[in-house]
Each structure stands twice: as C-alpha cells, then as structure tokens.
Design an enzyme around this catalytic site. Structure first.
Site, PDB file in Angstrom:
ATOM      1  N   GLU A  22      -7.887   8.818   0.746  1.00 41.46           N
ATOM      2  CA  GLU A  22      -8.342   8.342  -0.403  1.00 41.46           C
ATOM      3  C   GLU A  22      -7.269   7.721  -1.389  1.00 41.46           C
ATOM      4  O   GLU A  22      -6.143   7.950  -1.035  1.00 41.46           O
ATOM      5  CB  GLU A  22      -9.278   9.554  -1.166  1.00 41.46           C
ATOM      6  CG  GLU A  22      -8.305  10.504  -1.480  1.00 41.46           C
ATOM      7  CD  GLU A  22      -8.462  11.008  -3.017  1.00 41.46           C
ATOM      8  OE1 GLU A  22      -8.759  10.477  -3.940  1.00 41.46           O
ATOM      9  OE2 GLU A  22      -8.594  12.271  -2.906  1.00 41.46           O
ATOM     10  N   LYS A 156     -11.005  21.934  -6.187  1.00 44.02           N
ATOM     11  CA  LYS A 156      -9.698  22.193  -7.132  1.00 44.02           C
ATOM     12  C   LYS A 156     -10.027  23.323  -8.061  1.00 44.02           C
ATOM     13  O   LYS A 156     -11.227  23.550  -8.516  1.00 44.02           O
ATOM     14  CB  LYS A 156      -9.533  20.603  -8.123  1.00 44.02           C
ATOM     15  CG  LYS A 156      -8.883  19.886  -7.312  1.00 44.02           C
ATOM     16  CD  LYS A 156      -8.661  18.580  -7.995  1.00 44.02           C
ATOM     17  CE  LYS A 156      -9.708  17.684  -8.272  1.00 44.02           C
ATOM     18  NZ  LYS A 156      -9.977  16.725  -7.005  1.00 44.02           N
TER      19      LYS A 156
HETATM   20  N1  PSU Z   1      -7.475  15.797  -4.701  1.00 38.55           N
HETATM   21  C1  PSU Z   1      -6.047  15.765  -5.169  1.00 38.55           C
HETATM   22  N2  PSU Z   1      -6.000  14.814  -6.440  1.00 38.55           N
HETATM   23  C2  PSU Z   1      -6.862  13.977  -6.941  1.00 38.55           C
HETATM   24  C3  PSU Z   1      -8.329  14.084  -6.496  1.00 38.55           C
HETATM   25  C4  PSU Z   1      -8.516  15.022  -5.412  1.00 38.55           C
HETATM   26  O1  PSU Z   1      -5.381  16.482  -4.833  1.00 38.55           O
HETATM   27  O2  PSU Z   1      -6.585  13.124  -7.725  1.00 38.55           O
HETATM   28  C5  PSU Z   1      -9.433  13.148  -6.606  1.00 38.55           C
HETATM   29  C6  PSU Z   1     -10.289  12.790  -5.862  1.00 38.55           C
HETATM   30  O3  PSU Z   1     -10.358  11.369  -5.641  1.00 38.55           O
HETATM   31  C7  PSU Z   1     -11.360  13.290  -6.077  1.00 38.55           C
HETATM   32  C8  PSU Z   1     -11.480  13.183  -7.662  1.00 38.55           C
HETATM   33  O4  PSU Z   1     -12.629  12.783  -5.594  1.00 38.55           O
HETATM   34  O5  PSU Z   1     -10.456  13.711  -7.924  1.00 38.55           O
HETATM   35  C9  PSU Z   1     -12.660  14.190  -8.426  1.00 38.55           C
HETATM   36  O6  PSU Z   1     -12.846  13.465  -9.567  1.00 38.55           O
HETATM   37  P1  PSU Z   1     -14.307  14.010 -10.295  1.00 38.55           P
HETATM   38  O7  PSU Z   1     -14.028  15.406 -10.859  1.00 38.55           O
HETATM   39  O8  PSU Z   1     -14.088  13.203 -11.476  1.00 38.55           O
HETATM   40  O9  PSU Z   1     -15.337  13.461  -9.513  1.00 38.55           O
END
Ligand code: PSU
Ligand code: MN
Length: 301
Positions: A22, A156
């Site tokens: 990604e 996370k």
């Molecule tokens: N994992 C990481 N860093 C990131 C992300 C994931 O170590 O920046 C990103 C991914 O692209 C994931 C996004 O899909 O954070 C999730 O964002 P949200 O909570 O707005 O869906």
C-alpha cells in the site's frame, strides 16, 4: 485502466508470485525522508523473499500497480497527495487526481490486477469512541469482501482492538497468528487478546489460503497477524497513546485524518521509537507476505 510496471507485468504474465504494497503508509504513515527510503527497502525485501513487489497508488488519475521511481517520489514527497479508500477511487480517477491507497483501496485494486497477497503495517479498524462517532475503517469491510490475504501486525493500537476483533468475526474474516496465539497490537507484539489459530510457516498459511476454495469461503479476505519482534516500550506506548488521543480530540480531528494524526503524534513524541517499530513491522510483514506468495505458487505447481 491499470498501468503496470514492467516488473509486475512480466511477473503476472508468467504466473510468478507478486505482493501488493500500500502507499498510504508512505504518504501519510511515515515522515519524510524516511518514507521514501523505507518504500524502496520494502520492495527489495519482497524481491529477496521470492516475489515481485507491486506498490499501488493513483497518479494523475491513473491507477499504478508497481510504482516506478518518479511516481514513488510523487507519493513520498508531494504534500497534496490524497488518501484514497475504495469509495474515492472513481472520483479520483475521473478527476485525474493523485492519491495513495489505504489497505481497503489497495486490496480492491490488487484483486482487480489478479494479485492475492498484500503486506501492510497495521490494519485499520474500529476507533475508540466509535459508539458515538461510528468511525470504523473501511479496511474491515474490504477484508470481508475482497479475496486478498493481508499480512499485518494486528490492528493499530490507537484503535478499539476488542471491537475490531468482534467485527472481523461478524464479517467471517479468518485470522491466523504467525507463530503466536495472541493478536498483535501493532507497536506492541501482544494486544491482550487471544487468537484461536496459529501457523508455524508460510507454507502452512498458504495451505489455509487454498483451503478456502474447498469450503467455498474464498470470496473474502484473510488476516495473517505477524507480531513485531522488538516492540515499543509499553509505558512509553501507553503514555503517548493517551496524550495523542487527547490532542486529537482537542484539535477536533475527524474522519480519515484521525489515523495519520495519531501516527504522526507517535512519531513526533517518542524519540524515534515508534518510527523504528513501524519500519520493523513493514519490513517483517513484507518478507512474510512474499514467502506466503511464493509458498502458494509452489502449492499450485
Ligand atoms: N499501517 C501503518 N501505517 C499506515 C496505515 C497502516 O503502519 O499509515 C494506513 C493504512 O493505509 C490503513 C489506514 O488502511 O492507515 C487506515 O486508515 P483509516 O483508519 O482512516 O481507515
Ligand atoms: Mn475512519
């Protein structure tokens, strides 16, 4: 509609293992200039582990699968780069905008391109306070609906991990721990929650992935949870998390800005610790995803 790098086109043509990567991690997840260095290193790690890397992003309305150097530079260094989830894809391509793709959008595009394996850092999930805000990442829905295997270090730790696990269960998304019985917590190797299943090798994970066909559950994705080996100091993690959540509330951060804000808060307030851990996570996950892709391709032949 999709623009493939030469390397990815050739690998897909020969049915060789390919791993999707990604780009939101590059644009919104890591600080400059480390982001660009890490993005390149991660691609090397995928190659060294027997697969071809396909970093995915949208540049001037064009969907790239395999990001050549000048485009990677745009994602890493152009401040105006957007963060695209699945719902943004049509608007961004029609308007010829440029965006990095989240786990959800990357999985969607990977599947369109015929790629089944994907490495990220940490999954998106249910945010703390979601009972009020309804903030739940589209990553969860994409895991339910897109048949792509995602290697991550759990969800996370800024999230409501218990609720995230419940949602993954409701959506019938399989989770397999890589050499662990505990669901990892991104910066921490253990989120405090148990996992029902573990696998000891990439080959075993590839077998589980293939077995989905036999039982006709191969329309959804799957999570491989790979705990970070050298986790962040627990006390520092807890302190930064509480302060970061308070700062985010105070600043009125909402919607898709929440995750980048909190990650940035960690990177700015832990003396490089969160960055060190985040980099280790992405590297380890990319290596494992490549090994799984290679093992799956051995099973087929
Ligand atoms: N994992 C990481 N860093 C990131 C992300 C994931 O170590 O920046 C990103 C991914 O692209 C994931 C996004 O899909 O954070 C999730 O964002 P949200 O909570 O707005 O869906
Ligand atoms: Mn959200």
């Amino acid at each position: 509609m999709i623009r493939y790098s030469e390397e990815v086109k050739s690998a897909l043509g020969k049915n060789q293992p390919v791993v999707a990567l990604e780009s939101t991690i590059i644009s919104h997840g890591l600080p400059r200039p480390t982001n660009m260095e890490v993005a390149k290193e991660v691609e090397e790690i995928v190659r060294a582990n027997g697969a071809t890397p396909a970093t995915i992003a949208i540049i001037d309305g064009e969907i790239h699968v395999g990001l050549e150097s000048q485009f990677l530079d745009r994602v890493a260094n152009d401040e105006s780069i957007l963060k695209a989830s699945i719902r943004d894809l049509a608007t961004i391509t029609a308007k010829k905008l440029s965006a990095a793709t989240t786990v959800a959008a990357t999985s969607h595009i990977a599947h369109l391109a015929g790629i089944s394996f994907f490495a990220t850092g940490g999954l998106g999930g249910v945010h703390r306070g979601a009972q009020e805000t309804w903030d739940e990442s589209a990553d969860l829905h994409s895991l339910a609906e897109v048949p792509v295997l995602v290697v991550s270090a759990g969800a996370k730790s800024i999230l409501d991990v218990a609720a995230t696990l419940e949602r993954l269960e409701s959506f019938s998304v399989p989770i397999v721990g890589y050499r662990t019985n505990r669901f990892p917590g991104f910066y921490l190797s253990d989120s405090g929650f148990d996992l029902e299943y573990r696998a000891e090798s990439a080959a075993e994970i590839a077998e589980i992935w293939q077995a989905r066909k036999t039982v006709s559950t191969n329309n959804s994705g799957m999570v491989v949870a790979n705990p970070v080996k050298n986790q962040m100091d627990k006390a520092l993690h807890e302190k930064t998390l509480q302060e970061g959540l308070a700062a985010s509330q105070k600043a009125g951060i909402k919607g898709k800005a929440v995750t980048p804000f909190l990650l940035e808060y960690f990177h700015s307030n832990t003396n490089g610790e969160s960055l060190r851990v985040n980099i280790e996570i992405i590297k380890e996950n990319s290596a494992l995803a490549a090994q799984i892709a290679a093992a799956a391709s051995n099973l087929k032949s």
